[in-house]
Structures are given as structure tokens and as C-alpha cells.
Design a protein around this motif. Structure first.
Motif, short mmCIF file in Angstrom:
data_model
loop_
_atom_site.label_atom_id
_atom_site.label_comp_id
_atom_site.label_asym_id
_atom_site.label_seq_id
_atom_site.Cartn_x
_atom_site.Cartn_y
_atom_site.Cartn_z
N ILE A 1 0.84 -1.20 0.00
CA ILE A 1 0.00 0.00 0.00
C ILE A 1 0.87 1.25 0.00
O ILE A 1 0.59 2.22 -0.70
N SER A 2 1.97 1.21 0.74
CA SER A 2 2.90 2.35 0.76
C SER A 2 3.47 2.62 -0.62
O SER A 2 3.55 3.77 -1.06
N GLU A 3 3.89 1.57 -1.31
CA GLU A 3 4.46 1.73 -2.65
C GLU A 3 3.41 2.27 -3.63
O GLU A 3 3.70 3.16 -4.43
N LEU A 4 2.20 1.73 -3.56
CA LEU A 4 1.12 2.22 -4.42
C LEU A 4 0.83 3.68 -4.13
O LEU A 4 0.65 4.49 -5.05
N SER A 5 0.78 4.02 -2.85
CA SER A 5 0.50 5.40 -2.44
C SER A 5 1.54 6.36 -3.00
O SER A 5 1.20 7.44 -3.52
N LYS A 6 2.81 5.99 -2.88
CA LYS A 6 3.88 6.85 -3.39
C LYS A 6 3.80 6.98 -4.91
O LYS A 6 3.92 8.07 -5.45
N GLU A 7 3.61 5.86 -5.57
CA GLU A 7 3.58 5.84 -7.04
C GLU A 7 2.45 6.72 -7.59
O GLU A 7 2.61 7.39 -8.59
N LEU A 8 1.32 6.72 -6.90
CA LEU A 8 0.14 7.44 -7.41
C LEU A 8 -0.16 8.72 -6.64
O LEU A 8 -1.19 9.35 -6.88
N PRO B 1 -4.31 5.81 3.67
CA PRO B 1 -5.71 5.48 3.97
C PRO B 1 -6.62 5.52 2.74
O PRO B 1 -7.48 4.64 2.57
N SER B 2 -6.40 6.48 1.86
CA SER B 2 -7.20 6.55 0.63
C SER B 2 -6.92 5.35 -0.27
O SER B 2 -7.84 4.79 -0.88
N MET B 3 -5.65 4.96 -0.35
CA MET B 3 -5.28 3.80 -1.16
C MET B 3 -5.94 2.53 -0.59
O MET B 3 -6.51 1.73 -1.32
N SER B 4 -5.86 2.38 0.72
CA SER B 4 -6.47 1.21 1.37
C SER B 4 -7.97 1.16 1.09
O SER B 4 -8.52 0.10 0.79
N GLU B 5 -8.61 2.30 1.19
CA GLU B 5 -10.04 2.40 0.95
C GLU B 5 -10.39 1.98 -0.49
O GLU B 5 -11.34 1.24 -0.73
N ARG B 6 -9.60 2.48 -1.44
CA ARG B 6 -9.85 2.14 -2.84
C ARG B 6 -9.65 0.64 -3.09
O ARG B 6 -10.43 0.01 -3.81
N LEU B 7 -8.60 0.06 -2.49
CA LEU B 7 -8.35 -1.37 -2.67
C LEU B 7 -9.50 -2.20 -2.11
O LEU B 7 -9.95 -3.16 -2.75
N VAL B 8 -9.97 -1.83 -0.93
CA VAL B 8 -11.08 -2.56 -0.32
C VAL B 8 -12.31 -2.46 -1.21
O VAL B 8 -13.01 -3.45 -1.46
N ARG B 9 -12.58 -1.26 -1.73
CA ARG B 9 -13.75 -1.06 -2.60
C ARG B 9 -13.63 -1.91 -3.87
O ARG B 9 -14.61 -2.54 -4.30
N LEU B 10 -12.44 -1.94 -4.48
CA LEU B 10 -12.24 -2.74 -5.68
C LEU B 10 -12.44 -4.23 -5.40
O LEU B 10 -12.97 -4.96 -6.24
N GLN B 11 -12.05 -4.67 -4.22
CA GLN B 11 -12.25 -6.07 -3.85
C GLN B 11 -13.72 -6.35 -3.55
O GLN B 11 -14.25 -7.37 -3.98
N GLU B 12 -14.38 -5.46 -2.84
CA GLU B 12 -15.79 -5.65 -2.50
C GLU B 12 -16.67 -5.67 -3.75
O GLU B 12 -17.64 -6.41 -3.81
#
Length: 147
Positions: free
Chosen positions: A20-27, A32-43
Motif C-alpha cells: 500500500i505504501s508503494e502504491l501510495s507513493k507511485e500514485l 488510507p485513501s489507497m487502502s479504501e480504494r483497494l477494499v472497494r475494488l475487492q468488495e
């Protein structure tokens, strides 16, 4: 889905082990926003899971086969149950047209190929092709986003 979701999907398909840290930095997005998006994409079922791509050659599966099955001699459900128990079948697709199923199988040698074909013959007409080369073995898949 928006462009950010597509960017996340692309990065994860290129490297499913990104943190999540690497994704956050890259984008340039907070963790927390990255985690939220990942959870939403999985749900939503967009991200079905995380797996490893394994080299068939490196695990001794030197022959990749594409098998067409037509003229079934059993019911569709009976055939599908048989295929689920065949460890060498790595994909099975029921299709329209003359052919009922396309199977993708990985075997270690010609004897294993012959044995698999022999096990399938009682269920229908089998047409097998050996893969010589895969110029596109895997491709990143992204949705069409209207901006």
C-alpha cells in the motif's frame, strides 16, 4: 471506476506484491485513501484475488496444450465435473459454435500428453494443439474509462 482505479489495477497487474505504501507513493495518494480504494475494488469484485504467475517450464510442465472438445458423449455438468478433477487442465472455457469447450493444459512430457488425451477421449471428440510459442502470454486488462 475512475482513472485512479485503473492506475491501481495496472500497477497491481504488473506487480501484485506492491505494498500500500508503494502504491501510495507511485500514485501520490495517501495510504488510507489507497487502502479504501483497494477494499472497494475487492468488495465490487473487480479484484478477485492475488496470485503468483508460475513459470510452467520451471516446474517441469514443458508442454502447453490447447484442447478442443466437441461432440460430447455425456452431459455438460458430468464433463465439467471430470475436468475439475484433472490437475493438468489449467483452464476450461465453455464456448459457442461447433466446439463445446476449449481447455488449456500443461503437461510434463509426451507420455503425460497422451495419457491426458486418452482420459478425455471417452467424453467426446478431442482435437489437441501443442503451443509452440506465446507472443502474448499475459496482458494487463483495464476497463474503458470515459472522461
Amino acid at each position: 471506476m475512475d482513472k485512479m482505479d485503473c492506475d491501481i489495477l495496472k500497477l497491481l497487474q504488473d506487480n501484485g506484491r506492491m505494498t500500500i505504501s508503494e502504491l501510495s507513493k507511485e500514485l501520490a495518494l495517501s495510504r488510507p485513501s489507497m487502502s479504501e480504494r483497494l477494499v472497494r475494488l475487492q468488495e465490487k469484485g473487480v479484484i478477485e484475488g492475488f496470485t503468483a504467475r508460475v513459470s510452467l517450464k520451471e516446474i517441469g510442465k514443458d508442454i502447453l496444450l490447447l484442447i478442443q472438445v466437441s461432440g460430447l458423449k455425456v452431459t455438460l455438468s458430468d464433463f465439467e465435473e471430470v475436468i475439475k478433477d484433472e490437475a493438468e487442465i489449467i483452464e476450461c472455457h465453455r464456448v459457442t459454435g461447433e466446439v463445446s469447450y476449449f481447455l488449456k493444459a500443461a503437461v510434463s512430457d509426451v507420455n503425460s500428453m497422451r495419457a491426458l488425451i486418452d482420459r478425455l477421449i471417452p467424453y467426446g471428440t478431442i482435437n489437441t494443439s501443442t503451443v509452440l510459442n506465446s507472443p502474448v502470454p499475459y496482458r494487463t486488462i483495464l476497463p474503458d474509462i470515459k472522461e
